[in-house]
Design an enzyme around this catalytic site. Structure first.
Site, short mmCIF file in Angstrom:
data_model
loop_
_atom_site.label_atom_id
_atom_site.label_comp_id
_atom_site.label_asym_id
_atom_site.label_seq_id
_atom_site.Cartn_x
_atom_site.Cartn_y
_atom_site.Cartn_z
N HIS A 157 10.34 -1.49 -17.73
CA HIS A 157 9.07 -1.00 -16.41
C HIS A 157 10.23 -0.93 -15.44
O HIS A 157 9.87 -0.40 -14.86
CB HIS A 157 8.51 -2.47 -15.90
CG HIS A 157 7.32 -2.28 -16.69
ND1 HIS A 157 5.93 -1.99 -15.81
CD2 HIS A 157 7.20 -3.07 -18.05
CE1 HIS A 157 5.37 -1.98 -17.54
NE2 HIS A 157 5.49 -3.04 -17.90
N ASP A 365 14.48 2.73 -9.16
CA ASP A 365 12.62 2.21 -8.87
C ASP A 365 12.90 2.06 -10.76
O ASP A 365 12.75 3.56 -10.92
CB ASP A 365 12.26 2.02 -7.73
CG ASP A 365 11.51 0.75 -8.16
OD1 ASP A 365 10.83 0.45 -8.30
OD2 ASP A 365 10.61 0.74 -6.64
C1 GDG Z 1 8.14 -3.16 -11.87
C2 GDG Z 1 9.32 -1.93 -11.42
C3 GDG Z 1 7.14 -0.71 -11.42
C4 GDG Z 1 3.40 -5.60 -3.05
N1 GDG Z 1 3.57 -6.35 -1.89
C5 GDG Z 1 1.51 -7.20 -2.37
C6 GDG Z 1 1.47 -6.52 -3.38
N2 GDG Z 1 2.33 -5.86 -4.05
C7 GDG Z 1 2.02 -4.89 -4.90
C8 GDG Z 1 1.98 -4.14 -4.87
C9 GDG Z 1 2.36 -2.98 -6.08
C10 GDG Z 1 3.45 -3.69 -6.65
O1 GDG Z 1 2.82 -5.19 -5.40
C11 GDG Z 1 4.28 -3.51 -6.53
O2 GDG Z 1 4.93 -2.75 -7.97
P1 GDG Z 1 6.52 -1.60 -7.52
O3 GDG Z 1 5.82 -1.12 -8.87
O4 GDG Z 1 6.19 -1.51 -6.38
O5 GDG Z 1 7.35 -2.73 -7.78
P2 GDG Z 1 8.16 -3.59 -8.75
O6 GDG Z 1 7.42 -5.88 -8.66
O7 GDG Z 1 9.66 -4.37 -9.02
O8 GDG Z 1 7.26 -3.38 -10.56
C12 GDG Z 1 8.40 -0.53 -10.73
C13 GDG Z 1 6.17 -1.34 -11.32
O9 GDG Z 1 7.05 -2.65 -12.71
C14 GDG Z 1 5.59 -0.91 -13.11
O10 GDG Z 1 5.97 -0.08 -14.23
O11 GDG Z 1 6.83 0.35 -10.86
O12 GDG Z 1 9.14 0.27 -11.08
O13 GDG Z 1 9.95 -2.55 -10.67
O14 GDG Z 1 1.25 -3.08 -6.77
O15 GDG Z 1 1.06 -2.90 -3.94
N3 GDG Z 1 0.25 -6.64 -4.37
C15 GDG Z 1 -0.59 -7.85 -3.39
N4 GDG Z 1 0.01 -8.65 -1.98
C16 GDG Z 1 0.52 -7.73 -1.85
O16 GDG Z 1 1.68 -8.31 -0.13
N5 GDG Z 1 -2.17 -8.18 -3.53
#
Ligand code: GDG
Length: 469
Positions: A157, A365
């Site tokens: 990821h 990322d």
């Molecule tokens: C890894 C990789 C890759 C955030 N604050 C709240 C909340 N979130 C959710 C967001 C989003 C998720 O968390 C974050 O996803 P990302 O993709 O931005 O980043 P990582 O957590 O680092 O994920 C990344 C991912 O895996 C998938 O393969 O895209 O590159 O690092 O969904 O909305 N969700 C809730 N409340 C919050 O306050 N419910």
């Protein structure tokens, strides 16, 4: 259809898609597993004084969730240690933060062996096994040693780092050797795929074809880029739900006609939050007309707070946001609303929709799902503009965003200005193309492409015969 056995460090039961669990992997996998019969196996998040290997099984929305407890030493050496203090910073290009300690290596190997011991009795010969993320790179090797012959896929990821960074890791070639026990390795982006290719060909003298067949260590492995997506339909529907409308209304009332810029991230140094605040400060300094007319809301949910680098970034963000607010705030306006808490997904969707600009500027990322969520939540008749880092995997697919260099405050300040003043016709034009991509490349398409690629590989036994010939 074969059973799908998903294995990741933590599991998130696919019950309520609006629960507040945070993190892209959990979001994506609970959506991906919804239509499959199968098992999702991982660590319960709990620790006991001694490892027992006792499985806890729970049936939830057609999926069996199987978890196991680990020992406290595992949490320290494997989770806080090798996973989050060695591999996470290294794979996000922060070798200054990477800790290389032999006790972490041991903890990582031990937990992967424990995962293999615990999950092996659950496996049936036709199961497809799909392992997720950097915590579990050696798992296929452990499973093979226990006689598992099934097809096993791995999906990373996070980014795969450039060769010169990766080789700073002691025993880096052992980690890559372990990857060659999978049948299929998926990356998020072409960038990661080409970094891996470089390692295979230049560092270990292997081969890799244009179609992603890698050969090294006497083994063959299929690799490819499988950019992850959102459950776009559900997210868009969430943006029209009651909780979303309530939050949109609350945001609009509190903004009193000002334009909102939004950032939503786990509180992680890879997300470029400090650089984002500093770029916004630069924007305020250069655009006095924006003072009192714009507001940046940053939702930063605390994450991995047992690791000191996370405590440091949190302290720095408190200081920088406080300083900027101290310098610019007036009696009825604060430039930055910095919020360290978690919201439901539908509430977040309402906030995204209230925002004229989505500011997604990680320093590195794998993909970044927030960029896609921002797009999916917009009002088609009056969408906001997305500002996106060139170093997010998402930038390869989302060229209609304003792509920025997150290391340049001036670049980001210019992009913020451009986004805030973009004519509606241009916003609609860009958004339509972005939304089309978000819809087409959603999480189901990602899962199906990956599973299809895994199923269509020759049986592992055939491969071995081919190697003998
Ligand atoms: C890894 C990789 C890759 C955030 N604050 C709240 C909340 N979130 C959710 C967001 C989003 C998720 O968390 C974050 O996803 P990302 O993709 O931005 O980043 P990582 O957590 O680092 O994920 C990344 C991912 O895996 C998938 O393969 O895209 O590159 O690092 O969904 O909305 N969700 C809730 N409340 C919050 O306050 N419910």
């Amino acid at each position: 259809m074969p059973r799908l056995i998903v294995i990741s460090n933590r599991v998130n039961a696919p019950t309520d898609e609006n629960d507040a669990s945070v993190g892209g992997l959990a979001m994506a996998l609970s959506a991906a597993l919804r239509e499959y019969s199968g098992i999702w196996f991982g660590w319960s998040g709990r620790t006991t004084t001694e490892f027992t290997g006792q499985l806890s099984l729970q049936r939830s929305a057609g999926v069996t969730v199987a978890t196991v407890d680990l020992e406290e030493q595992d949490r320290q050496e494997y989770y806080n240690g090798y996973a989050n203090r060695t591999l996470w910073p290294l794979f996000h290009y922060r070798i200054d933060l990477s800790a290389y300690e032999r006790s972490f290596d041991k903890g990582y190997a031990r937990v992967n062996a424990r995962f293999a011991d615990t999950v092996t009795p659950l496996l049936e010969p036709d199961d497809l096994i799909w392992v997720h993320d950097y915590h579990l790179i050696p798992l296929a090797q452990e499973l093979r040693q226990r006689g598992v012959r099934n097809r096993i896929g791995f999906f990373l990821h996070i980014p795969w780092p450039a060769q010169r960074l990766f080789t700073t890791l002691p025993n880096h070639s052992d980690l890559v050797r372990a990857l060659f026990d999978y049948d299929l390795v998926g990356f998020q982006s072409e960038d990661s795929l080409s970094a891996f290719r470089e390692y295979v060909t230049d560092e270990i003298g292997g081969k890799m074809t244009d179609t992603g067949q890698a050969t090294a260590y006497g083994r063959q492995l299929q690799v490819g880029a499988f950019p992850i997506g959102l459950d776009a339909e559900a997210f868009t529907a969430g943006a029209d739900s009651e909780p979303a409308r309530t939050w949109r209304g609350r945001m609009e009332a509190s903004l009193a006609g000002r334009q909102l810029i939004i950032g939503v991230d786990r509180l992680d140094y890879s997300k470029g939050l400090e650089e984002r605040f500093l770029a916004y400060e630069e924007f305020l300094a250069n655009h006095s007309e924006a003072l009192e007319h714009v507001s940046l809301m940053q939702v930063a949910t605390p994450s991995r707070d047992e690791v000191s680098a996370y405590q440091d970034i949190r302290a720095r963000l408190d200081a920088v946001s406080g300083r900027i607010n101290g310098a610019y705030a007036t009696a009825d306006w604060v430039p930055i609303r910095y919020v360290n808490r978690t919201y439901r997904r539908d509430e977040l969707a309402g906030m995204y929709r209230a925002a004229a600009v989505g500011l997604v500027t990680p320093l590195r990322d794998g993909m970044n799902l927030v960029a896609k969520e921002y797009v999916a939540a917009q009002d088609p008749a009056n969408p906001g503009a997305l500002v996106l880092s060139q170093f997010a995997g998402a930038a390869e697919q989302m060229g209609d965003a304003l792509i920025v260099n997150p290391f340049s405050r001036e670049d980001m300040s210019d992009a913020i200005h451009r986004a805030l003043t973009m004519p509606r016709s241009e916003r609609i034009r860009r958004w339509e193309r972005l939304m089309d991509g978000v819809r087409k490349n959603d999480v189901t398409a990602w899962r199906d492409r990956y599973v299809q690629a895994l199923v269509s590989l020759p049986e592992p036994a055939q491969l071995e015969e081919a190697a003998v010939c």
